[in-house]
Every structure is written in structure tokens, then in C-alpha cells.
Design a protein around this motif. Structure first.
Motif, PDB file in Angstrom:
ATOM      1  N   GLN A 101      -4.857  14.051 -14.845  1.00  0.00           N
ATOM      2  CA  GLN A 101      -5.280  15.470 -14.974  1.00  0.00           C
ATOM      3  C   GLN A 101      -4.358  16.055 -16.186  1.00  0.00           C
ATOM      4  N   GLU A 120       0.946  -1.204   0.084  1.00  0.00           N
ATOM      5  CA  GLU A 120      -0.068  -0.023   0.017  1.00  0.00           C
ATOM      6  C   GLU A 120       0.841   1.289   0.093  1.00  0.00           C
ATOM      7  N   SER A 121       2.010   1.240   0.679  1.00  0.00           N
ATOM      8  CA  SER A 121       2.784   2.423   0.712  1.00  0.00           C
ATOM      9  C   SER A 121       3.302   2.595  -0.563  1.00  0.00           C
ATOM     10  N   ASP A 175      -0.602   5.699  -7.139  1.00  0.00           N
ATOM     11  CA  ASP A 175      -1.956   6.324  -7.366  1.00  0.00           C
ATOM     12  C   ASP A 175      -1.823   7.589  -7.685  1.00  0.00           C
ATOM     13  N   LYS A 176      -1.004   8.165  -6.766  1.00  0.00           N
ATOM     14  CA  LYS A 176      -0.693   9.710  -6.794  1.00  0.00           C
ATOM     15  C   LYS A 176      -0.297  10.221  -8.310  1.00  0.00           C
ATOM     16  N   MET A 177       0.678   9.430  -8.674  1.00  0.00           N
ATOM     17  CA  MET A 177       1.341   9.730 -10.151  1.00  0.00           C
ATOM     18  C   MET A 177       0.155   9.519 -11.108  1.00  0.00           C
ATOM     19  N   GLU A 178      -0.629   8.291 -11.096  1.00  0.00           N
ATOM     20  CA  GLU A 178      -1.751   8.200 -11.859  1.00  0.00           C
ATOM     21  C   GLU A 178      -2.855   9.236 -11.852  1.00  0.00           C
ATOM     22  N   GLU A 179      -2.971   9.883 -10.647  1.00  0.00           N
ATOM     23  CA  GLU A 179      -3.849  11.125 -10.814  1.00  0.00           C
ATOM     24  C   GLU A 179      -3.506  12.110 -11.357  1.00  0.00           C
ATOM     25  N   SER A 180      -2.141  12.372 -11.301  1.00  0.00           N
ATOM     26  CA  SER A 180      -1.335  13.323 -11.828  1.00  0.00           C
ATOM     27  C   SER A 180      -1.378  13.335 -13.228  1.00  0.00           C
ATOM     28  N   SER A 191       0.226   3.697  -3.243  1.00  0.00           N
ATOM     29  CA  SER A 191      -0.233   4.948  -3.036  1.00  0.00           C
ATOM     30  C   SER A 191       0.468   6.027  -3.714  1.00  0.00           C
ATOM     31  N   VAL A 192       1.926   5.853  -3.806  1.00  0.00           N
ATOM     32  CA  VAL A 192       2.623   6.722  -4.678  1.00  0.00           C
ATOM     33  C   VAL A 192       2.189   6.766  -6.272  1.00  0.00           C
TER      34      VAL A 192
END
Length: 409
Positions: A387, A372-373, A379-384, A376-377
Motif C-alpha cells: 500500500q 501460520e501465526s 502478510d499484514k506487513m507485506e500488505e502495508s 500472518s504477521v
């Protein structure tokens, strides 16, 4: 410099019918398959993707071409039934069906100029407003020809096309890089899971091909208290019901997703078909789309046959088990054991026999934390990235808007 809503000098607003010939396509009868062959490309809406088009899998014969409407290269195709506004720029002589209107270039208007016009917000907004029909949107030829476009002098048209393509080339390169990064993230996620279930996330001394000390191979049947699937049939639906009938397509990244088209049932149906679910229940899709997962969190649901459920034992970390079912390990296994040619199905017997590498419960917890650690990183990159892709499309529309306001060149 132009004023808002005012065109530059020597530009003017015109209707398509005033400067272009518009042709609606036809489909040669399929009752006579000699109409089809290898001579002329035949386009339908799915072939139009706002780009240059040449070959297609469906072709007309020379005989079929006499029953179709053929247009020359540099013609613009626009869908006018169903999914409105998809465009294509024909690179060679071609035919097209009745869901498409063609706009032919001439000495007044460059083909590429009208091609990019047809992708602009102004053009597509007009197209949408002209649509009729309740179930399927339709813009007939007469209405289509009334669409207004800003017409620049021929030399300015060519300059605008050149500038658009220069900017789009840079934009497309950026989009390509973003999509490559998305694929790399997908590979990274699977690498994390692979190392996790080889013990390498928490033990750097693991020998290749061997499980770490204290681990063992076991089957799903040995770590569960109950395993089954959903209803093999259709319950009685009730639009006013308080319970939902879910299937594998309602399982999304660990959660049950209730969609707009998810059917409802009454309490009577719920009581008739409910399963013994608890806070250790995991769902996995086993029919059609395989390997989607979710936990049970007291949602008011009954299951369809494409959703398998199992309750893991108390000394098993349910998060550890769910991650195994999202890994390439299960994907490979499901491909191997699935039956059915069109719709794939993994049997409950195969689910029970699926082998998993199992460490102690403490190690399971540590592995889940490590997974998960890292994810989660990701996931943040995917979100960026998502966008940035959204912004890229907005920029594309901005470029087209400015181009046809005379603000690009």
C-alpha cells in the motif's frame, strides 16, 4: 497562487512542434551485422524506465550509425508504439528504434523539464488519446507533435526540475527502504519455514543438524496414497464448458486461481481426463515455474502436465506438507533434480523420492499453527508495504501534476 486550470503569469500552453524538434527512430538492417558493434548505444522500449539511460547491451558500429538517427545527450526518448509513454533521458549520444520518438532540447526548453513533462498525467493522457491501432497502440510523429504542454520561462523550468529532483530523491529513498523491507520479509518467511522443519519452532532444545526426538526422515511416496501428473497433451477446448484446464501457473499460495485466459472444457472432456482428487489432495507445479502449490477444494478442473498432484494419507497434515513444498528445502531439491535446459522439469520419480522430516501428527498440527501465526504477521506487513508503494507512485504523479501547474515553485 494559480487558479484551477489556469497557468501562472508568463507561462503558456504550446504544442510540441511549436517549441521542439521531434525525431522518430530507425533500425539499421540486421541483414548486415557490420551495422552493429561497440560505438553508439541503440535503445529500444524495454530500455526506457523513466530514468537516465546511457549504456545498453545492443550497440551500433560507426557504419550502422550512418543508417540510424543519432541524437545528442539531454534528449528525451518516449515510446510511441505498444507500451506507450515509457521515457528515458539520454546521457550520451545515442540511436533508437522506430518505436520511439525523440524530443530534442533547445534554448526554449530544458531537456529535463520536458523529460519530467513526458511522465506527467497530462502528457500521458494525451498520448493515450492519440493512439490508433486495434492490436498494437501507435502514436505517429504527426499526432505526437500535437501534444500540448505548459511552457514556463527558462529560469522557472530549471527551478521546477531542481524541486522535482529534490522531492523524487526523498521519495526514491523511501521506496528503496520499502523494497528492502520486502526482501527482508521474504527472507523471514523462509527462515520461519527452515526452523519449522528443523523442529525449532516448537522445541528450543533441538541440536544443530539433528531431528528432534520422535521425528523421522521419510519420502513423499510413503505419506501419499496416490501421486501423478496431468494430461500430456491438449484436451478439446469448449468456450461454453463448465470445467477448466489448469496447469502449474494456476496454483497460487494454496489455492487454484482461474485466470481470464484459462481454457474451458466440456463435461465429456472432464470425465475423460479427471483424476482421483479429494480433500487431502495437494498440487505442486513441476514444469516451468517450479514449486507453486494449491489444495484441491472440489474445483471443476482437469490438470495439464505441469501440475503434479498427490493425496496424502489420513494421518498426515496436508498443510504441513504444503509448507514443505514452499520452503527453500524443496527449491534446492528441485534445482538439483530438474531436467531440461530451457524449461525445467521435476519428474514424478523425483517427487516420490523427495525426503521430508516428519514428526507425529500432533506435532505437525502445532508446527502449522506456529507457521501460520508468524506468516500472518508477515502478510499484514507485506500488505502495508504494498500500500505504501502504491501511495508513493501516486505521490510521484501528484508532484509532477503540481509542478506543471506552477504550484511547486
Amino acid at each position: 497562487m494559480t487558479q484551477k486550470n489556469k497557468l501562472p503569469k508568463d507561462w503558456k500552453w504550446v504544442k510540441l512542434k511549436e517549441v521542439c524538434e521531434v525525431i522518430t527512430g530507425t533500425t539499421p538492417p540486421k541483414s548486415d551485422m557490420t551495422n552493429y558493434g561497440k560505438d553508439i548505444p541503440f535503445f529500444k522500449p524495454p530500455h526506457l524506465w523513466d530514468g537516465l539511460i546511457g549504456e545498453t547491451e545492443e550497440m551500433l558500429s560507426s557504419k550502422g550509425a550512418t543508417k540510424a538517427r543519432i541524437v545528442p545527450r539531454n534528449t528525451v526518448l518516449v515510446t510511441c508504439i505498444g507500451n506507450l509513454g515509457r521515457t528515458g533521458f539520454v546521457m550520451k549520444e545515442a540511436a533508437f528504434n522506430q518505436q520511439i520518438n525523440a524530443i530534442l532540447e533547445n534554448e526554449k526548453i530544458d531537456g529535463k523539464y520536458i523529460f519530467y513533462q513526458a511522465q506527467s498525467p497530462t502528457f500521458r493522457n494525451q498520448l493515450g488519446k492519440l493512439a490508433t491501432g486495434t492490436t498494437v497502440s501507435i502514436v505517429n510523429k504527426g499526432n505526437f507533435e500535437t501534444i500540448s504542454i505548459p511552457l514556463a520561462p527558462p529560469n522557472i523550468q530549471q527551478a521546477i526540475v531542481s524541486k522535482i529532483e529534490e522531492l523524487f530523491s526523498e521519495l526514491d529513498k523511501g521506496i528503496e527502504d520499502l523494497k528492502t523491507a520486502q526482501l527482508q520479509l521474504k527472507t523471514y518467511r523462509q527462515s520461519v519455514l527452515k526452523y519449522a522443519f528443523e523442529g525449532k519452532l516448537t522445541n528450543k532444545k533441538v541440536k544443530e543438524g539433528e531431528l528432534p526426538k520422535g521425528w523421522k526422515w521419510t519420502n513423499v511416496k510413503n505419506i501419499t496414497t496416490l501421486l501423478g501428473d496431468g494430461l500430456h497433451g491438449t484436451p478439446k477446448y469448449d468456450p461454453d464448458g463448465d470445467y477448466y484446464f489448469i496447469n502449474g501457473n494456476n496454483l497460487t499460495d494454496g489455492k487454484i486461481e482461474i485466470k481470464e485466459n484459462t481454457k474451458k472444457v466440456s463435461k465429456i472432456e472432464f470425465e475423460k481426463y479427471k483424476k482421483q482428487l479429494n480433500d487431502k489432495t495437494i498440487f505442486v507445479s513441476i514444469n516451468g515455474s517450479l514449486g507453486y502449490t494449491a489444495f484441491y477444494n472440489n474445483e471443476p478442473v482437469i490438470l495439464g502436465k505441469s501440475a503434479c498432484y498427490f493425496n496424502v494419507k489420513e494421518d498426515i497434515d496436508k498443510h504441513y506438507i504444503r509448507y514443505i513444498f514452499t520452503s527453500q528445502r524443496f527449491t534446492n531439491y528441485s534445482i538439483k533434480v530438474a531436467t531440461g535446459s530451457t524449461i525445467k522439469n521435476v519428474s514424478l520419480k523425483s517427487m516420490r523420492e523427495f525426503e521430508i522430516p516428519l514428526p507425529s501428527i500432533e506435532e505437525q498440527h502445532r508446527i502449522v499453527q506456529e507457521i501460520e501465526s508468524r506468516l500472518s504477521v508477515a502478510d499484514k506487513m507485506e500488505e502495508s508495504i504494498s500500500q505504501s508503494l502504491f501511495q508513493a507512485e501516486a505521490l510521484r504523479q501528484s508532484i509532477l501534476k503540481k509542478a506543471f501547474e506552477g504550484k511547486l515553485v
